[in-house]
Design an enzyme around this catalytic site. Sequence first.
Site, PDB file in Angstrom:
ATOM      1  CG  HIS A  68      -9.177 -23.715  23.200  1.00 58.55           C
ATOM      2  ND1 HIS A  68      -9.077 -22.628  24.023  1.00 58.55           N
ATOM      3  CD2 HIS A  68      -8.283 -24.636  23.646  1.00 58.55           C
ATOM      4  CE1 HIS A  68      -8.173 -22.891  24.960  1.00 58.55           C
ATOM      5  NE2 HIS A  68      -7.679 -24.091  24.762  1.00 58.55           N
ATOM      6  CD  GLU A  78      -2.533 -23.465  31.356  1.00 55.75           C
ATOM      7  OE1 GLU A  78      -2.596 -23.401  30.126  1.00 55.75           O
ATOM      8  OE2 GLU A  78      -3.293 -24.182  32.037  1.00 55.75           O
ATOM      9  CB  CYS A 108       1.635 -29.377  26.054  1.00 52.98           C
ATOM     10  SG  CYS A 108       0.893 -28.397  27.357  1.00 52.98           S
ATOM     11  CG  ASN A 152      -1.418 -22.517  23.135  1.00 54.69           C
ATOM     12  OD1 ASN A 152      -0.430 -22.325  22.454  1.00 54.69           O
ATOM     13  ND2 ASN A 152      -2.125 -23.632  23.082  1.00 54.69           N
ATOM     14  CG  ASP A 153      -4.087 -20.373  28.464  1.00 53.09           C
ATOM     15  OD1 ASP A 153      -4.779 -19.458  27.972  1.00 53.09           O
ATOM     16  OD2 ASP A 153      -4.486 -21.540  28.573  1.00 53.09           O
TER      17      ASP A 153
HETATM   18  C1  PEP Z   1      -1.735 -23.879  26.530  1.00 54.18           C
HETATM   19  O1  PEP Z   1      -2.320 -22.981  27.146  1.00 54.18           O
HETATM   20  O2  PEP Z   1      -0.649 -23.702  25.932  1.00 54.18           O
HETATM   21  C2  PEP Z   1      -2.316 -25.232  26.463  1.00 54.18           C
HETATM   22  C3  PEP Z   1      -1.651 -26.233  25.936  1.00 54.18           C
HETATM   23  O3  PEP Z   1      -3.587 -25.401  26.900  1.00 54.18           O
HETATM   24  P1  PEP Z   1      -4.860 -24.888  26.077  1.00 54.18           P
HETATM   25  O4  PEP Z   1      -4.408 -24.468  24.712  1.00 54.18           O
HETATM   26  O5  PEP Z   1      -5.829 -26.006  26.018  1.00 54.18           O
HETATM   27  O6  PEP Z   1      -5.340 -23.744  26.902  1.00 54.18           O
HETATM   28 MG    MG Z   2      -3.929 -23.461  28.477  1.00 51.74          MG
END
Ligand code: PEP
Ligand code: MG
Length: 590
Positions: free
Chosen positions: A210, A457, A528, A480-481
Site C-alpha cells: 500500500h 480478491e 481496480c 493486488n490481493d
Molecule cells: C486489490 O487488492 O487489488 C485492491 C484494489 O485493493 P487494495 O490494493 O487496497 O488491497
Molecule cells: Mg485488496
Amino acid sequence: MTFSIHGLAVARGIAIGRVVLVASSRVDVAHYFIQPEQVSSEIKRLAFARDAVVKEVQGIQQNMPKDAPAELAAMLDVHLMLLEDELLSDGIKHWIGERLYNAEWALTSQLEVVARQFDEMLDPYLRERKADLEQVVERILRHMKGLPNALPVERSPRPGSSRQQDLLLEDSVDVPLVLVAHDLSPADMLQFKQSVFAGFVTDVGGKTSHTAIVARSLDIPAVVGARGASHWVKQDDWVIIDGDQGVMIVDPSAFILAEYGFKQRQASLERERLSRLRHTPAVSLDGQKVELLANIELPEDTVSAITVGAVGVGLFRSEFLFMGRDGKLPDEEQQFQAYLKAVQGMKGLPVTIRTVDIGADKPLDKPSERGPKEENYLNPALGLRAIRWSLADPEMFLTQLRAILRAAAHGQVHLLIPMLAHAKEIKQTLQLIEQARRELDQRALVHGPVKLGAMIEIPAAALSLPLFLKHFDFLSIGTNDLIQYTLAIDRADESVAHLYDPLHPAVLGLISNTIKAAHDMGKGVSVCGEMAGDPSLTKLLLGMGLRSFSMHPTQILTVKQEILRTDIGKLKNWVHEVMMSEHPATIVNG
Ligand code: PEP
Ligand code: MG
C-alpha cells in the site's frame, strides 16, 4: 563517488534532488511540515518534552534503591548528559527552523545525523553510546505521544563524555527533496501527500504494497525494496531516482546528471502530449467503449480524477480516512462529510466507496478503543482484515454504512465490500446494510439507493462466482490481493517480489473467468487492482472482455492511449494463445 542502489520501480519518472532521510524509530513518528509561524511553538513543544524526560530521569536517580547496580546510576548520568547536549538540541532547531519539520521528525532526523557520527568513532566505548542516544530520543518521543516510559535496564555503560561538533547542515530549502526511508507506512505516505517531495525510496516493500500504491497516486518517481538505501545514503546527499528502472543513483557525476536532466525533460514533454487526451472518449479502434475510473484515497483526490477525465471513482479506499488519527475512529458525521465531498467532487459521476480495508499492511496507528486487539489485526495478510475486521466490530461498520448511505442521497454511490469469501460473510453484510438503513429511518435521516459490489480478491471468491453474482450488482476484481493469495506471496515483501506475477496462468484464469461470469449474468465487472493501470496489460484485459478499468488518476491517460490504439476485435487469437501458454509473459511482453 557515484554508486547506485537497485529496487523495484513503482512510480514512473525521474527525480533529482537531495536526500531527506527519515529515521526509523521504535515509536511511530508523524512526519509533516509546519507553518513558519509554528517554529517557536514546535521548538518549545520539544523542549517541554525534553525537560519532562530530564525530570523523569532525575526522579528515577533520586528514588533508586540503595542496592541498585552502580551501572544503572552511570547509565542515567549518560542519559542526562545526552539530554542536555547541544549536539542534539542545536541540530533539532535547524530541522524545525530551516526545514519546517514537525518536532518529532526533527528529533529523529537529528538522531540519524548524530548516530552516524557515533558509528564512525574509533573508541568502542563511545561507539556504544549510540544505543543510549537512541533510548533518550525514544523516551522523548514516547513522552510526546503520551506513552508510558519504561526504564531500560539492559545496558551496563561506563561513564564518559560526548563531543561537541557542529552538525548543522547548510541551508537547502529551495532544492528538490527526495525522501529515503527504511519503510513508510501508508499513513506516513498520506501525510506526504501534501508535501514537497520530488521522489521516494524505501529499503523494503513490494510493488503493490500500500505504500507503493500511495506513492504511485502521488505521481512522483518512487522505488521500493531498495535494500540498504537508507543505510548507504546520508542526509542531503544528491541523488537521482529513476522510477522507470527502479534505481537510485547516489552522488551522480555531472555527465550522469546531464543525461537524466534530458530524460526528465523528455518525460515532461510526453506528459504534456498525453494531457491532450483528457477529453477524448476512451473508445477502441473498432469503436468499443471503455470506462476509465479513478482509484482515490481521499475526497480531495477527486480533483485529479476530474482533471484527467475519469468517468467516475471505481475505488475510494475509505480506510485512509481512518489513518493518522491516533487510533480514534472517524464518527458518522465526519465520514458522511468526507463521502459527500467525494460525491460532490465528482459532479454527478458515480463514486464507488469501499468499506474499510484495515489490517495487513494498513494498520491503524493505534488499536481502536472498541475494535479487535492489536495482536489480531496486525496479523499480516491472512489475519483480521477488511470485511473480517468490519464484521468483528459491527458498531464501527454500521457507523460507516450509515455515513455512506447518507451520502448516497446526494449522488450516485456504489458500495463495495472488500475481502469477502464466505456465504455467511455476505449474509451478515447484507443484514448490517439493512440495519443501517433502519437506524437512519429511526433518526429520520435521508439515505439513498446504492449499487452493491463485491471485491473478488480471494481465490475462493473467484472460484464461487455464482454466490457473488446472486447477491451483488457488480464485481470489482482486486488483482493486488488476488495475486497475493493465489500465489501465496506477501505483496509487501520485496524478497518474494520476483514471484509476484500478474501473468501467472492461474491468475489470468481467475480474472478471465470472473469477467466472463459477470457478463453472462449481465452484471458489471471492473478491475481496480494495479493491473488496471499497467499499460502493458491493457490489451490483454481488453481482449479478455474487460470494459471497465479503475486506476490512479495519474495512469488514466496512458491507458487511454493504449485503448485508442487497440483493435479489440483482432485480439481473440492472441488472447487465446496467451491463456494457453505456460509462459504468458513472453507473449504479452514479447
Ligand atoms: C486489490 O487488492 O487489488 C485492491 C484494489 O485493493 P487494495 O490494493 O487496497 O488491497
Ligand atoms: Mg485488496
